[in-house]
Each structure stands twice: as C-alpha cells, then as structure tokens.
Scaffold this motif. Structure first.
Motif, PDB file in Angstrom:
ATOM      1  N   MET A   1       0.845  -1.180   0.000  1.00  0.00           N
ATOM      2  CA  MET A   1       0.000   0.000   0.000  1.00  0.00           C
ATOM      3  C   MET A   1       0.889   1.242   0.000  1.00  0.00           C
ATOM      4  O   MET A   1       1.858   1.328   0.736  1.00  0.00           O
ATOM      5  N   SER A   2       0.538   2.201  -0.834  1.00  0.00           N
ATOM      6  CA  SER A   2       1.264   3.464  -0.890  1.00  0.00           C
ATOM      7  C   SER A   2       0.858   4.342   0.281  1.00  0.00           C
ATOM      8  O   SER A   2      -0.292   4.343   0.700  1.00  0.00           O
ATOM      9  N   LEU A   3       1.825   5.084   0.796  1.00  0.00           N
ATOM     10  CA  LEU A   3       1.578   6.034   1.880  1.00  0.00           C
ATOM     11  C   LEU A   3       1.940   7.436   1.412  1.00  0.00           C
ATOM     12  O   LEU A   3       2.714   7.611   0.469  1.00  0.00           O
ATOM     13  N   ILE A   4       1.405   8.429   2.097  1.00  0.00           N
ATOM     14  CA  ILE A   4       1.728   9.817   1.831  1.00  0.00           C
ATOM     15  C   ILE A   4       2.764  10.267   2.857  1.00  0.00           C
ATOM     16  O   ILE A   4       2.640   9.966   4.040  1.00  0.00           O
ATOM     17  N   CYS A   5       3.780  10.977   2.375  1.00  0.00           N
ATOM     18  CA  CYS A   5       4.828  11.506   3.253  1.00  0.00           C
ATOM     19  C   CYS A   5       4.822  13.029   3.223  1.00  0.00           C
ATOM     20  O   CYS A   5       4.489  13.636   2.207  1.00  0.00           O
ATOM     21  N   LEU A   6       5.183  13.633   4.357  1.00  0.00           N
ATOM     22  CA  LEU A   6       5.499  15.061   4.439  1.00  0.00           C
ATOM     23  C   LEU A   6       7.012  15.166   4.437  1.00  0.00           C
ATOM     24  O   LEU A   6       7.681  14.456   5.201  1.00  0.00           O
ATOM     25  N   VAL A   7       7.558  16.031   3.585  1.00  0.00           N
ATOM     26  CA  VAL A   7       8.999  16.176   3.468  1.00  0.00           C
ATOM     27  C   VAL A   7       9.356  17.651   3.617  1.00  0.00           C
ATOM     28  O   VAL A   7       8.833  18.491   2.884  1.00  0.00           O
ATOM     29  N   ALA A   8      10.235  17.947   4.588  1.00  0.00           N
ATOM     30  CA  ALA A   8      10.648  19.335   4.817  1.00  0.00           C
ATOM     31  C   ALA A   8      11.877  19.367   5.702  1.00  0.00           C
ATOM     32  O   ALA A   8      11.998  18.568   6.635  1.00  0.00           O
ATOM     33  N   ALA A   9      12.764  20.298   5.412  1.00  0.00           N
ATOM     34  CA  ALA A   9      13.927  20.570   6.262  1.00  0.00           C
ATOM     35  C   ALA A   9      14.680  19.297   6.631  1.00  0.00           C
ATOM     36  O   ALA A   9      15.048  19.096   7.782  1.00  0.00           O
ATOM     37  N   GLY A  10      14.875  18.426   5.650  1.00  0.00           N
ATOM     38  CA  GLY A  10      15.615  17.196   5.897  1.00  0.00           C
ATOM     39  C   GLY A  10      14.834  16.133   6.644  1.00  0.00           C
ATOM     40  O   GLY A  10      15.382  15.100   7.008  1.00  0.00           O
ATOM     41  N   THR A  11      13.546  16.370   6.878  1.00  0.00           N
ATOM     42  CA  THR A  11      12.694  15.429   7.597  1.00  0.00           C
ATOM     43  C   THR A  11      11.692  14.825   6.627  1.00  0.00           C
ATOM     44  O   THR A  11      11.115  15.526   5.805  1.00  0.00           O
ATOM     45  N   SER A  12      11.486  13.522   6.735  1.00  0.00           N
ATOM     46  CA  SER A  12      10.449  12.846   5.957  1.00  0.00           C
ATOM     47  C   SER A  12       9.619  12.018   6.926  1.00  0.00           C
ATOM     48  O   SER A  12      10.153  11.201   7.670  1.00  0.00           O
ATOM     49  N   THR A  30     -11.853  31.539   5.574  1.00  0.00           N
ATOM     50  CA  THR A  30     -12.686  30.440   5.120  1.00  0.00           C
ATOM     51  C   THR A  30     -11.882  29.151   5.133  1.00  0.00           C
ATOM     52  O   THR A  30     -10.731  29.138   4.713  1.00  0.00           O
ATOM     53  N   VAL A  31     -12.486  28.073   5.605  1.00  0.00           N
ATOM     54  CA  VAL A  31     -11.795  26.782   5.676  1.00  0.00           C
ATOM     55  C   VAL A  31     -11.867  26.077   4.329  1.00  0.00           C
ATOM     56  O   VAL A  31     -12.917  26.029   3.689  1.00  0.00           O
ATOM     57  N   TRP A  32     -10.734  25.545   3.915  1.00  0.00           N
ATOM     58  CA  TRP A  32     -10.604  24.769   2.685  1.00  0.00           C
ATOM     59  C   TRP A  32     -10.056  23.411   3.101  1.00  0.00           C
ATOM     60  O   TRP A  32      -9.083  23.333   3.849  1.00  0.00           O
ATOM     61  N   GLU A  33     -10.677  22.337   2.611  1.00  0.00           N
ATOM     62  CA  GLU A  33     -10.225  20.967   2.912  1.00  0.00           C
ATOM     63  C   GLU A  33     -10.102  20.178   1.622  1.00  0.00           C
ATOM     64  O   GLU A  33     -10.955  20.300   0.738  1.00  0.00           O
ATOM     65  N   GLU A  34      -9.058  19.379   1.538  1.00  0.00           N
ATOM     66  CA  GLU A  34      -8.852  18.498   0.388  1.00  0.00           C
ATOM     67  C   GLU A  34      -8.527  17.099   0.882  1.00  0.00           C
ATOM     68  O   GLU A  34      -7.669  16.932   1.750  1.00  0.00           O
ATOM     69  N   ASP A  35      -9.207  16.107   0.315  1.00  0.00           N
ATOM     70  CA  ASP A  35      -8.946  14.705   0.639  1.00  0.00           C
ATOM     71  C   ASP A  35      -8.020  14.129  -0.427  1.00  0.00           C
ATOM     72  O   ASP A  35      -8.376  14.109  -1.619  1.00  0.00           O
ATOM     73  N   TRP A  36      -6.845  13.693   0.013  1.00  0.00           N
ATOM     74  CA  TRP A  36      -5.832  13.133  -0.886  1.00  0.00           C
ATOM     75  C   TRP A  36      -5.599  11.670  -0.548  1.00  0.00           C
ATOM     76  O   TRP A  36      -5.657  11.289   0.616  1.00  0.00           O
ATOM     77  N   ARG A  37      -5.294  10.878  -1.580  1.00  0.00           N
ATOM     78  CA  ARG A  37      -4.911   9.484  -1.348  1.00  0.00           C
ATOM     79  C   ARG A  37      -3.719   9.147  -2.226  1.00  0.00           C
ATOM     80  O   ARG A  37      -3.555   9.684  -3.323  1.00  0.00           O
ATOM     81  N   ALA A  38      -2.874   8.277  -1.708  1.00  0.00           N
ATOM     82  CA  ALA A  38      -1.689   7.843  -2.433  1.00  0.00           C
ATOM     83  C   ALA A  38      -2.059   6.680  -3.343  1.00  0.00           C
ATOM     84  O   ALA A  38      -2.764   5.760  -2.928  1.00  0.00           O
TER      85      ALA A  38
END
Length: 121
Positions: A1-12, A30-38
C-alpha cells in the motif's frame, strides 16, 4: 500500500494512505479541505470542500453547495507532489488522518518552508 509523506527541512514523515489537508484562507478566514490518497500513479485529489467563497476561494464550476460548504470532485491528474508554503501570517495547515486533525508542525518543524506532500518512496 502506498503512503503519503510530508517532506521538509531534511525530515520525511510517513503518514497514511489517505488524509485530509485543511487550512484557513488568510483574507476570507474560510476553511478549505482536500482529501488526498496515495496511488502508484501519484497523489489523487478525491474531494475538496470550501466553507464559503471570495478572495480567490471560488469553488470549481462542478461544486455543489451542501450544508453550507461547496463540495467538488475535481478531475485532476495524479500529482507527483504538492508544494505547500507557510507564510506565518496564518494558522498552520492541518493534517487529518482517520478523523483526527493535528497542525502540520506536529510532523515537521514549524518554520520549515516549503513542505512537500508526496507518495513515500
């Protein structure tokens, strides 16, 4: 299963196969929401919800107003990554997994900019 990663400042950070990315517009509040899947093809935007419109927050033409929010299912090709910018002028992005929301700073440094959301390697 694919996962979603956050990558920033040398951190994943590995998160989940699906998540909601949420933020509040700096002018409209105003609130904005987005549903993402890998997926093997990249990140897929399944649904977006906007709690109002104006100041660059116009809902897409196919959006339906339901319970005070515009809901749309954009036909966007899978994305290799999303680049998220953090200005410091607004509250941080919120990352919601299985209904539990936390500020992005719980996952990557609060001053990290930009931050990439992408499928994990």
């Amino acid at each position: 299963m694919s996962l979603i990663c956050l990558v920033a400042a040398g951190t994943s950070v590995r998160l989940a196969a699906a998540l909601t990315l949420a933020w509040t517009h700096s002018v409209q509040k105003t609130v904005w929401e987005e549903d993402w899947r890998a997926t093997p093809a990249g990140l897929v935007l399944a649904e977006m919800r906007i709690s109002g419109s104006g100041a660059g927050m116009e809902p897409p033409p196919d959006a339906v107003l339901r319970d005070g929010r515009y809901i749309a299912h954009p036909a966007l090709a899978p994305q290799a990554e999303l680049i998220l910018r953090r200005s410091g002028a607004t509250a941080d992005y919120r990352v919601c997994i299985a209904g539990q929301c936390r500020p992005m700073s719980d996952f990557v440094p609060a001053d990290a900019d930009p931050v990439a959301l992408r499928p994990c390697d």
